[in-house]
Motif scaffolding. Structure first.
Motif, PDB file in Angstrom:
ATOM      1  N   ASP A   1       0.933  -1.152  -0.282  1.00 32.98           N
ATOM      2  CA  ASP A   1      -0.221   0.342  -0.490  1.00 32.98           C
ATOM      3  C   ASP A   1       0.673   1.264   0.100  1.00 32.98           C
ATOM      4  N   ALA A   2       2.101   1.244   0.807  1.00 34.29           N
ATOM      5  CA  ALA A   2       2.832   2.254   0.434  1.00 34.29           C
ATOM      6  C   ALA A   2       3.735   2.918   0.266  1.00 34.29           C
ATOM      7  N   HIS A   3       3.818   1.620  -1.239  1.00 34.71           N
ATOM      8  CA  HIS A   3       4.748   1.725  -2.514  1.00 34.71           C
ATOM      9  C   HIS A   3       2.939   2.523  -3.641  1.00 34.71           C
ATOM     10  N   LEU A   4       2.267   1.896  -3.326  1.00 38.14           N
ATOM     11  CA  LEU A   4       1.630   2.117  -4.290  1.00 38.14           C
ATOM     12  C   LEU A   4       1.096   3.595  -4.163  1.00 38.14           C
TER      13      LEU A   4
ATOM     14  N   GLY B   1       1.142  13.891  -8.922  1.00 40.86           N
ATOM     15  CA  GLY B   1       1.928  14.448  -8.532  1.00 40.86           C
ATOM     16  C   GLY B   1       2.958  15.451  -9.343  1.00 40.86           C
ATOM     17  N   TYR B   2       3.621  14.926 -10.051  1.00 43.68           N
ATOM     18  CA  TYR B   2       4.890  16.025 -10.765  1.00 43.68           C
ATOM     19  C   TYR B   2       4.619  15.999 -12.993  1.00 43.68           C
ATOM     20  N   LEU B   3       3.235  15.188 -12.720  1.00 47.65           N
ATOM     21  CA  LEU B   3       2.507  15.244 -13.994  1.00 47.65           C
ATOM     22  C   LEU B   3       1.701  17.165 -13.906  1.00 47.65           C
ATOM     23  N   ALA B   4       1.181  16.535 -12.222  1.00 48.93           N
ATOM     24  CA  ALA B   4       0.889  18.315 -12.536  1.00 48.93           C
ATOM     25  C   ALA B   4       1.108  19.545 -12.056  1.00 48.93           C
ATOM     26  N   LEU B   5       2.241  19.002 -11.746  1.00 42.77           N
ATOM     27  CA  LEU B   5       3.250  20.196 -10.973  1.00 42.77           C
ATOM     28  C   LEU B   5       3.404  20.859 -12.659  1.00 42.77           C
TER      29      LEU B   5
ATOM     30  N   SER C   1      10.922  20.657  -2.507  1.00 46.52           N
ATOM     31  CA  SER C   1      10.446  20.412  -0.679  1.00 46.52           C
ATOM     32  C   SER C   1       9.290  19.944  -0.809  1.00 46.52           C
ATOM     33  N   ALA C   2       8.352  20.339  -1.228  1.00 46.23           N
ATOM     34  CA  ALA C   2       6.871  19.900  -0.449  1.00 46.23           C
ATOM     35  C   ALA C   2       6.748  18.746  -1.899  1.00 46.23           C
ATOM     36  N   PHE C   3       7.335  18.319  -3.144  1.00 44.31           N
ATOM     37  CA  PHE C   3       6.611  17.466  -3.755  1.00 44.31           C
ATOM     38  C   PHE C   3       7.742  16.277  -3.082  1.00 44.31           C
ATOM     39  N   GLY C   4       8.783  16.609  -2.754  1.00 47.13           N
ATOM     40  CA  GLY C   4       9.765  15.323  -1.701  1.00 47.13           C
ATOM     41  C   GLY C   4       9.233  14.935  -1.366  1.00 47.13           C
ATOM     42  N   ARG C   5       7.945  15.926   0.210  1.00 51.34           N
ATOM     43  CA  ARG C   5       7.586  15.412   1.473  1.00 51.34           C
ATOM     44  C   ARG C   5       6.397  14.433   0.747  1.00 51.34           C
ATOM     45  N   VAL C   6       5.646  15.103  -0.081  1.00 48.76           N
ATOM     46  CA  VAL C   6       4.089  14.515  -0.402  1.00 48.76           C
ATOM     47  C   VAL C   6       4.223  13.530  -0.828  1.00 48.76           C
ATOM     48  N   ILE C   7       5.433  13.023  -1.671  1.00 49.46           N
ATOM     49  CA  ILE C   7       6.104  11.974  -2.572  1.00 49.46           C
ATOM     50  C   ILE C   7       6.325  10.536  -1.457  1.00 49.46           C
ATOM     51  N   THR C   8       7.054  10.783  -0.405  1.00 46.82           N
ATOM     52  CA  THR C   8       7.351   9.901   0.094  1.00 46.82           C
ATOM     53  C   THR C   8       6.122   9.536   1.511  1.00 46.82           C
TER      54      THR C   8
ATOM     55  N   VAL D   1       3.275   8.825   3.409  1.00 43.85           N
ATOM     56  CA  VAL D   1       1.316   7.518   2.821  1.00 43.85           C
ATOM     57  C   VAL D   1       0.963   8.533   4.180  1.00 43.85           C
ATOM     58  N   ASP D   2       0.897   8.939   4.950  1.00 39.89           N
ATOM     59  CA  ASP D   2      -0.644  10.013   5.220  1.00 39.89           C
ATOM     60  C   ASP D   2      -0.536  10.758   4.895  1.00 39.89           C
ATOM     61  N   VAL D   3      -0.081  11.830   4.130  1.00 33.10           N
ATOM     62  CA  VAL D   3      -0.523  12.380   2.927  1.00 33.10           C
ATOM     63  C   VAL D   3      -1.131  12.087   1.679  1.00 33.10           C
ATOM     64  N   SER D   4      -2.767  13.136   1.590  1.00 32.72           N
ATOM     65  CA  SER D   4      -3.256  12.638   0.143  1.00 32.72           C
ATOM     66  C   SER D   4      -3.240  13.192  -0.845  1.00 32.72           C
ATOM     67  N   LEU D   5      -3.478  12.664  -1.971  1.00 36.46           N
ATOM     68  CA  LEU D   5      -3.211  12.505  -3.016  1.00 36.46           C
ATOM     69  C   LEU D   5      -4.005  13.899  -3.594  1.00 36.46           C
ATOM     70  N   ALA D   6      -5.011  14.635  -3.191  1.00 36.30           N
ATOM     71  CA  ALA D   6      -5.782  15.761  -2.756  1.00 36.30           C
ATOM     72  C   ALA D   6      -4.955  16.424  -2.347  1.00 36.30           C
ATOM     73  N   GLN D   7      -4.597  16.524  -1.014  1.00 37.40           N
ATOM     74  CA  GLN D   7      -3.507  17.456  -0.636  1.00 37.40           C
ATOM     75  C   GLN D   7      -2.621  17.615  -0.991  1.00 37.40           C
ATOM     76  N   ALA D   8      -1.765  16.949  -1.761  1.00 33.98           N
ATOM     77  CA  ALA D   8      -0.603  16.872  -1.898  1.00 33.98           C
ATOM     78  C   ALA D   8      -0.880  17.812  -3.347  1.00 33.98           C
ATOM     79  N   LEU D   9      -2.848  18.087  -3.997  1.00 36.25           N
ATOM     80  CA  LEU D   9      -2.564  18.601  -5.597  1.00 36.25           C
ATOM     81  C   LEU D   9      -2.106  19.699  -4.963  1.00 36.25           C
ATOM     82  N   ALA D  10      -3.355  20.354  -3.812  1.00 38.37           N
ATOM     83  CA  ALA D  10      -3.955  21.487  -3.156  1.00 38.37           C
ATOM     84  C   ALA D  10      -2.484  21.848  -2.503  1.00 38.37           C
ATOM     85  N   ALA D  11      -1.387  21.603  -1.919  1.00 36.96           N
ATOM     86  CA  ALA D  11      -0.634  22.653  -1.590  1.00 36.96           C
ATOM     87  C   ALA D  11       0.720  22.733  -3.314  1.00 36.96           C
ATOM     88  N   LEU D  12       0.885  22.268  -3.810  1.00 35.27           N
ATOM     89  CA  LEU D  12       1.258  22.812  -4.862  1.00 35.27           C
ATOM     90  C   LEU D  12       0.928  23.645  -5.019  1.00 35.27           C
TER      91      LEU D  12
END
Length: 181
Positions: A16-19, A28-32, A60-67, A69-80
């Motif tokens: 689950d963590a790897h996926l 995240g990369y494509l959105a960025l 820094s933010a992108f590196g953090r959200v990639i690794t 597991v407690d950050v959702s996709l929506a949170q990651a995209l919102a932060a970026l």
């Protein structure tokens, strides 16, 4: 998740963590890329201090959200998206209002003009005569006698204007007047 006595829960948790990492990194990369593409070439031009801060923060933010597991996709995209939006707003403000430019930008600094080193400016920006001579050499000048001006640009690079290409000096005059006045 229920714990199985044979250790399967550990394998499923890791999977689950790897996926999650693959999903966040890919989306995240494509959105960025799309967000930065949408803000125009200024975002990726030679960096001013503002651009540098945004680039480091985005990385820094992108590196953090990639690794994480407690950050959702929506949170990651919102932060970026928020960071890209802040960069765009500040860049737009910088283009429109002098006050924002004064706060955000360091003006170019004249380090050498018409045969004279500007020692006060060199000291203030922790540069030496050697740096000015190096800039002249990198501009294919064997002597400062061929240089009319050497300027410290906003991005930290040194620009050399030759005597023959000085023209009316309109791009340098505001900085010459500042030194003389």
């Amino acid at each position: 998740m229920a714990r199985w006595p044979d250790g399967h829960h550990v394998l499923l948790d890791r999977l689950d963590a790897h996926l999650h990492t693959v999903l966040i990194a890919t989306v995240g990369y494509l959105a960025l890329v799309l967000m930065l593409r949408g803000t125009g070439p200024r975002t990726m031009a030679k960096m001013t201090p503002l651009d540098f801060v945004i680039a480091v923060t985005l990385g820094s933010a992108f590196g953090r959200v990639i690794t994480a597991v407690d950050v959702s996709l929506a949170q990651a995209l919102a932060a970026l998206a928020l960071l890209v939006l802040l960069q765009w707003v500040l860049a737009a403000g910088r283009a429109r209002w002098r006050l924002v430019r004064r706060v955000m930008d360091s003006p170019p600094v004249l380090l050498y003009y018409d045969g004279e080193m500007q020692h006060r400016a060199l000291r203030k920006h922790r540069l030496t005569d050697i740096d000015v001579h190096t800039a002249a050499r990198q501009s294919s000048m064997g002597s400062l006698a061929d240089a009319q001006a050497v300027i410290l640009h906003q991005d930290g690079s040194l620009g050399v204007i030759s005597t023959e290409s000085m023209g009316d000096g309109s791009s340098v005059m505001p900085f010459i007047e500042r030194i003389r006045g």
